[in-house]
Design a protein around this motif. Structure first.
Motif, short mmCIF file in Angstrom:
data_model
loop_
_atom_site.label_atom_id
_atom_site.label_comp_id
_atom_site.label_asym_id
_atom_site.label_seq_id
_atom_site.Cartn_x
_atom_site.Cartn_y
_atom_site.Cartn_z
N PRO A 102 0.80 -1.23 0.00
CA PRO A 102 0.00 0.00 0.00
C PRO A 102 0.83 1.27 0.00
O PRO A 102 0.41 2.29 -0.56
CB PRO A 102 -0.84 -0.12 1.28
CG PRO A 102 -0.19 -1.15 2.10
CD PRO A 102 0.48 -2.08 1.16
N VAL A 103 2.03 1.24 0.60
CA VAL A 103 2.91 2.41 0.55
C VAL A 103 3.34 2.67 -0.89
O VAL A 103 3.31 3.81 -1.37
CB VAL A 103 4.13 2.20 1.46
CG1 VAL A 103 5.09 3.38 1.37
CG2 VAL A 103 3.69 2.01 2.91
N GLU A 106 0.30 3.95 -3.03
CA GLU A 106 -0.10 5.33 -2.74
C GLU A 106 0.89 6.32 -3.35
O GLU A 106 0.49 7.33 -3.94
CB GLU A 106 -0.19 5.53 -1.23
CG GLU A 106 -0.86 6.83 -0.81
CD GLU A 106 -2.34 6.85 -1.13
OE1 GLU A 106 -2.88 7.96 -1.32
OE2 GLU A 106 -2.95 5.77 -1.23
N ASP A 109 0.52 6.17 -7.22
CA ASP A 109 -0.69 6.85 -7.69
C ASP A 109 -0.53 8.36 -7.65
O ASP A 109 -0.95 9.06 -8.60
CB ASP A 109 -1.90 6.43 -6.84
CG ASP A 109 -2.27 4.98 -7.06
OD1 ASP A 109 -1.82 4.39 -8.06
OD2 ASP A 109 -3.01 4.43 -6.20
N GLU A 110 0.06 8.87 -6.60
CA GLU A 110 0.28 10.32 -6.51
C GLU A 110 1.27 10.79 -7.58
O GLU A 110 1.09 11.86 -8.18
CB GLU A 110 0.79 10.68 -5.12
CG GLU A 110 1.05 12.16 -4.88
CD GLU A 110 -0.21 13.00 -4.96
OE1 GLU A 110 -0.09 14.20 -5.29
OE2 GLU A 110 -1.31 12.46 -4.70
N ALA A 130 1.81 11.34 1.09
CA ALA A 130 1.14 10.10 0.67
C ALA A 130 1.81 8.88 1.28
O ALA A 130 1.13 7.94 1.72
CB ALA A 130 1.13 10.00 -0.86
N ALA A 134 -0.06 6.33 3.92
CA ALA A 134 -0.15 4.90 3.62
C ALA A 134 0.50 4.07 4.73
O ALA A 134 -0.02 3.02 5.13
CB ALA A 134 0.51 4.60 2.28
N GLU A 137 -1.86 4.08 7.79
CA GLU A 137 -3.03 3.22 7.60
C GLU A 137 -2.66 1.74 7.67
O GLU A 137 -3.38 0.94 8.28
CB GLU A 137 -3.69 3.54 6.25
CG GLU A 137 -4.36 4.90 6.21
CD GLU A 137 -4.97 5.19 4.85
OE1 GLU A 137 -4.69 4.40 3.91
OE2 GLU A 137 -5.70 6.19 4.73
#
Length: 257
Positions: A102-103, A106, A109-110, A130, A134, A137
């Motif tokens: 997920p890191v 994220e 995507d950014e 970001a 990530a 979370e």
């Protein structure tokens, strides 16, 4: 001498008859549990449920952390071997248990939103934020049910202490009812006090050890996610600088020569 021996046998007659069944009837521990009062029995059932719940949490966490560790190692190896972000993004689904995925997603995507996958990012601070979001979370998801484990570790001794107090109260009540300081009068209450105290410690000690070990593993995962985020950001900046066109002054100098 014979008179003293007869007197001793007469004085301890009640105690001997109370102790004999416990030593010949099987397990003393099971007999104490079976003969416990309603309060002590409720305390033991509560501690049993707390123990089962705490061990369920610890075993599940250890299993999930082991999978996350293995998948993180594989993902880092694939990340460092691959030369394109699109390839890593396509392979990331294979390493889902890893908190590094997920890191990466994220940050990627950014970066895609800012540059379309090429060039220097317009806002590097947004990429850093970001990565931090990530990481936070992913770590929060890994920390689920850890508060329950800490609560059991802290509360179990006090639940056992409640059974201890009630056992001592029963012992004094039996002593007052019997009107004599005999083992038969105080044995049930004392046994309840001891067994509930031991049960509280048996539940609390593994929970404390497990919580400390799992917390240490969570700190390791958090540090690893932060390091991976910095490594990924450095890779993006280095790749963007390597693919950037030369400055105007340098290009003019080359043409003049």
């Amino acid at each position: 001498m014979a008179c003293c021996h007869a007197l001793a046998l007469f004085f301890f007659q009640d105690d001997a008859t109370a102790v004999a069944p416990a030593t010949t009837g099987g397990s003393a521990l099971l007999e104490m549990v079976h003969n416990s009062g309603p309060v002590a029995f409720a305390v033991l059932i509560t501690l049993l449920l707390a123990s089962v719940f705490s061990w369920t949490i610890m075993l599940s966490k250890w299993s999930s952390f082991r999978r996350a560790q293995a998948q993180s190692t594989r993902f880092i190896r694939a990340f460092r071997k691959s030369g394109r972000l699109s390839e890593i993004a396509a392979l990331s689904d294979q390493f889902k248990p890893s908190p590094l995925v997920p890191v990466f997603m994220e940050i990627n995507d950014e970066y895609q939103r800012q540059t379309g996958g090429r060039g220097m990012p317009r806002n590097p601070v947004a990429l850093e934020r970001a990565a931090q979001i990530a990481s936070s979370e992913a770590l929060t998801n890994m920390e689920q049910r850890m508060t329950w484990l800490a609560t059991i570790a802290a509360v179990a001794p006090f639940i056992g202490l409640l059974g201890t107090v009630m056992g001592i109260i029963d012992a004094f009540h039996g002593l007052g009812t019997a009107g004599a300081a005999t083992l038969r009068a105080v044995a049930p209450g004392i046994s309840e006090a001891l067994i509930t105290t031991a049960a509280g410690l048996v539940v609390a000690i593994p929970a404390v050890v497990g919580y400390n070990q799992l917390t240490a593993r969570l700190r390791e995962f958090g540090a690893r996610m932060d390091d991976f985020g910095r490594e990924f950001l450095n890779l993006i900046e280095n790749a963007a600088m390597a693919s950037a066109p030369p400055p105007v002054e340098e290009e003019t100098y080359r043409r003049s020569r």
